[in-house]
Write a protein that holds these residues in place. Structure first.
Motif, PDB file in Angstrom:
ATOM      1  N   ALA A   8       0.642  -1.133   0.154  1.00 42.57           N
ATOM      2  CA  ALA A   8      -0.248   0.026  -0.017  1.00 42.57           C
ATOM      3  C   ALA A   8       0.916   1.063  -0.073  1.00 42.57           C
ATOM      4  O   ALA A   8       0.339   2.068  -0.080  1.00 42.57           O
ATOM      5  CB  ALA A   8      -1.137   0.196   0.984  1.00 42.57           C
ATOM      6  N   PHE A   9       1.536   0.882   0.924  1.00 41.82           N
ATOM      7  CA  PHE A   9       3.113   2.259   0.753  1.00 41.82           C
ATOM      8  C   PHE A   9       3.671   2.494   0.024  1.00 41.82           C
ATOM      9  O   PHE A   9       4.152   3.639  -0.979  1.00 41.82           O
ATOM     10  CB  PHE A   9       3.971   2.508   2.307  1.00 41.82           C
ATOM     11  CG  PHE A   9       5.126   2.678   1.633  1.00 41.82           C
ATOM     12  CD1 PHE A   9       5.049   4.255   3.166  1.00 41.82           C
ATOM     13  CD2 PHE A   9       6.248   2.874   1.624  1.00 41.82           C
ATOM     14  CE1 PHE A   9       5.364   5.196   2.499  1.00 41.82           C
ATOM     15  CE2 PHE A   9       7.058   3.791   1.850  1.00 41.82           C
ATOM     16  CZ  PHE A   9       6.659   5.087   2.337  1.00 41.82           C
ATOM     17  N   ASP A  12       0.960   4.253  -2.739  1.00 42.12           N
ATOM     18  CA  ASP A  12       0.842   5.496  -2.641  1.00 42.12           C
ATOM     19  C   ASP A  12       2.004   6.604  -3.529  1.00 42.12           C
ATOM     20  O   ASP A  12       2.072   7.259  -4.117  1.00 42.12           O
ATOM     21  CB  ASP A  12       0.651   5.538  -1.508  1.00 42.12           C
ATOM     22  CG  ASP A  12      -0.835   5.191  -0.596  1.00 42.12           C
ATOM     23  OD1 ASP A  12      -1.217   5.320  -1.314  1.00 42.12           O
ATOM     24  OD2 ASP A  12      -0.906   5.144   0.319  1.00 42.12           O
ATOM     25  N   ARG A  13       2.810   6.050  -3.495  1.00 47.23           N
ATOM     26  CA  ARG A  13       4.432   6.755  -3.137  1.00 47.23           C
ATOM     27  C   ARG A  13       4.534   6.218  -4.907  1.00 47.23           C
ATOM     28  O   ARG A  13       4.708   7.203  -5.545  1.00 47.23           O
ATOM     29  CB  ARG A  13       5.491   5.633  -2.862  1.00 47.23           C
ATOM     30  CG  ARG A  13       5.707   5.974  -1.677  1.00 47.23           C
ATOM     31  CD  ARG A  13       6.707   7.453  -1.131  1.00 47.23           C
ATOM     32  NE  ARG A  13       7.633   7.856  -1.585  1.00 47.23           N
ATOM     33  CZ  ARG A  13       9.035   7.007  -0.833  1.00 47.23           C
ATOM     34  NH1 ARG A  13       9.048   6.733   0.046  1.00 47.23           N
ATOM     35  NH2 ARG A  13      10.033   7.465  -1.694  1.00 47.23           N
ATOM     36  N   ASP A  16       2.238   9.199  -6.785  1.00 45.75           N
ATOM     37  CA  ASP A  16       2.888  10.143  -6.597  1.00 45.75           C
ATOM     38  C   ASP A  16       3.516  10.987  -7.505  1.00 45.75           C
ATOM     39  O   ASP A  16       4.485  11.888  -7.252  1.00 45.75           O
ATOM     40  CB  ASP A  16       3.129  10.755  -4.759  1.00 45.75           C
ATOM     41  CG  ASP A  16       1.694  10.766  -4.402  1.00 45.75           C
ATOM     42  OD1 ASP A  16       1.098  11.218  -4.807  1.00 45.75           O
ATOM     43  OD2 ASP A  16       2.468  10.611  -2.882  1.00 45.75           O
ATOM     44  N   GLY A  68      -4.182  -0.101  -2.151  1.00 44.01           N
ATOM     45  CA  GLY A  68      -2.662  -0.380  -2.427  1.00 44.01           C
ATOM     46  C   GLY A  68      -2.348  -2.107  -2.556  1.00 44.01           C
ATOM     47  O   GLY A  68      -1.211  -2.529  -2.267  1.00 44.01           O
TER      48      GLY A  68
END
Length: 180
Positions: A8-9, A12-13, A16, A68
């Motif tokens: 998930a992290f 998200d990155r 972006d 994610g």
């Protein structure tokens, strides 16, 4: 640091614009996706083409992924779709590649010989299975897709998927009886 991060992290990155985070996801799931695509398409070179298409699509649509933490199944679903699309473009089925193998995790030569024989028996059983049953079985068992996902991907009803899977499983149980 990114290698140990949760999916998930990383998603998200990557959403972006962090290419390094997406590269971690690629390294993490490419071997599984390649094995799945190779199994469906029957060709290592086709599997590589499928992976390239799948990761390109994933990069473009990553922002559409709401959760994610499900990126693995999402990537596998994309891989399945791209594999089936490739087979449809060809309008013919390519037999399962005899050279398909998994990473060598065998504890000894006896295990390796038994596993090799078992995989050969499975390949042989899958090769003799009708194409529709084989596709449903591969998408369900190798791609971990739901009945509805398989139905949508193949353009058939869920009931047809269930029937094909039931027949495929019965056939494989008979064919693989000695390996139980």
């Amino acid at each position: 640091m990114l290698e140990a991060a949760e999916d998930a992290f990383l998603v998200d990155r990557a959403v972006d614009g962090d290419v390094a985070a997406f590269e971690v996801l690629v390294r993490r799931y490419a071997p599984l996706m390649r094995a799945y695509a190779r199994r469906v398409t029957g060709s290592a070179s086709d599997a590589d083409d499928v992976l390239q298409e799948a990761f390109t699509q994933a990069w473009r649509q990553l922002a559409d992924l709401n959760d994610g933490s499900v990126v693995k199944s999402w990537l596998m679903k994309i891989t399945g779709h791209r594999s089936i699309d490739l087979l449809r473009r060809r309008r013919e089925y390519v037999p399962v590649d005899e050279s398909y193998d998994l990473a060598d995790v065998a504890p000894g030569p006896e295990y390796a010989a038994a596993a090799s024989s078992q995989m050969a028996a499975l390949r042989h059983a899958l090769d003799r299975m009708p194409e529709g049953q084989r596709q449903c079985w591969l998408l369900k068992e190798m791609g971990a897709q739901s009945y509805d996902e398989i139905a949508a991907q193949l353009g058939i009803s869920s009931a047809t998927v269930r029937g094909r899977l039931a027949r495929a499983r019965t056939t494989l149980m008979k064919e693989m009886e000695e390996w139980r």
